[in-house]
Design an enzyme around this catalytic site. Structure first.
Site, PDB file in Angstrom:
ATOM      1  N   GLU A   1       0.822  -1.212   0.000  1.00  0.00           N
ATOM      2  CA  GLU A   1       0.000   0.000   0.000  1.00  0.00           C
ATOM      3  C   GLU A   1       0.852   1.256   0.000  1.00  0.00           C
ATOM      4  OE1 GLU A   1      -2.540  -3.303   1.131  1.00  0.00           O
ATOM      5  OE2 GLU A   1      -0.576  -2.636   1.874  1.00  0.00           O
TER       6      GLU A   1
ATOM      7  N   HIS B   1      -9.001  -5.759  10.412  1.00  0.00           N
ATOM      8  CA  HIS B   1      -9.627  -5.623   9.102  1.00  0.00           C
ATOM      9  C   HIS B   1     -10.988  -4.926   9.201  1.00  0.00           C
ATOM     10  CE1 HIS B   1      -6.632  -8.695   8.360  1.00  0.00           C
ATOM     11  NE2 HIS B   1      -6.874  -8.673   7.060  1.00  0.00           N
TER      12      HIS B   1
END
Length: 345
Positions: free
Chosen positions: A80, A149
């Site tokens: 990312e 998450h």
């Protein structure tokens, strides 16, 4: 037993009527927005993990790589930080990247790129450099995937001047807000909810956008204001209908749509009409979005309040893996109803 509520009918009685409407999913609405903007502007591209050949982890980009090719839909390594940095750098040269985070939790890996660099480039360059990127992906709990998450970081994003953040609650807003976000010259985070991806709403077939920073009144009311965003706005709408049917309480439901910019007038006008407010968000309560909204109301509409402001948020603990417990950790209809009844007591 909680009665079944026709949310689509409720929502679109309050949105602008269109000549031609199509019933599509939240997922399809996002995909339509991406496709239309790729076709409209040659500088728009999509990048992220598995967005191309694999069609995206949640199939939002399904079919786009086959249609538009490698230069417009780009699979990236599992980094990312790397592809967020690439998006920021390319945006300064005129590209408009849409960055998919498989989970918005993973944006933390790119914290320096997104929160420290993208947010401040236009300011620190004296307006000479724009960073027109969109960061999109799931930002929700309720799917039993654990604490790492399940973040809802709209408060964290909104804390950084220069970043914008929107939270669409339905397919109409998902498409309209995504198109506005792509056209904006600042970094915009689009916080989606995986529990909404398969839900269907009516969406205009012709061109439209939803302006950033404009809230939507999902239900008019006189007794209390329920102010929310994202999927919680849909839950608030269900709770409001139960309150109407079972308790004769006429609650107004405001869907913020946009966290930054924030439609302060919509919030204050509603509270000045009903004189009470319940704020609902999936965010954790400590330094959450609703803490800011609560301050706004008490600072600018204190004399209009007939009761303290109430908040319904996620229970302040790391996201629980157990489904029965997580279903109670995040806001649900009963928690909202209980808070409204307490506020009106």
């Amino acid at each position: 037993m909680i009665p079944t509520i026709n949310l689509k009918e409720l929502i679109f009685s309050t949105t602008r009527k269109r000549d031609t409407m199509a019933l599509i999913t939240y997922r399809e609405a996002l995909k339509q927005a991406l496709a239309e903007e790729i076709e409209r502007d040659e500088n728009v591209c999509i990048m992220g993990e598995e967005v191309a050949q694999y069609n995206g982890a949640y199939k939002v980009t399904e079919g786009l790589w086959e249609k538009y090719g490698d230069k417009r839909v780009i699979d990236t390594p599992i980094s990312e930080a790397a592809f967020s940095g690439l998006a920021i750098g390319s945006s300064m040269l005129g590209i408009r990247p849409v960055v998919e985070m498989m989970f918005m939790s993973f944006s933390y890996v790119a914290f320096d790129q997104l929160f420290n660099n993208a947010s401040f480039c236009r300011y620190m360059s004296g307006g000479l450099m724009n960073v027109p990127i969109v960061v999109r992906g799931p930002a929700n709990g309720g799917t039993n995937v654990g604490a790492t998450h399940s973040h809802t970081p709209e408060n964290l994003v909104a804390n950084h001047p220069g970043l914008k953040v929107v939270c669409p609650s339905n397919a109409y807003d998902a498409k309209g807000l995504m198109k506005s976000a792509i056209r904006d010259n600042d970094p915009v985070f689009v916080m989606e909810n995986t529990l909404l991806y398969g839900e269907k709403w009516e969406v205009p077939e012709e061109e439209f956008i939803v302006e950033l920073g404009v809230a939507n009144t999902l239900k008019e009311g006189t007794d209390i204001s329920i102010i929310s965003h994202g999927r919680c706005a849909m839950i608030a709408l269900k709770a409001a209908e139960i309150l109407q049917n079972e308790h004769a309480i006429n609650a107004e439901v405001i869907d913020l749509r946009s966290i930054r910019p924030l439609d302060e007038d919509a919030i204050l006008n509603s509270v000045r009409k009903t004189h009470r407010a319940v704020l609902v968000e999936e965010n954790k309560p400590y330094c959450g979005v609703d803490a800011q909204i609560s301050h706004l109301i008490q600072y600018k509409a204190f004399d209009d309040l007939d009761a303290p402001i109430h908040r319904v948020s996620a229970i302040d603990a790391p996201q629980i893996y157990s489904k029965p417990l997580e279903d109670w950790q995040i806001p649900n209809e009963q928690r909202i109803i209980d808070s409204v009844l307490k506020c009106l007591a």
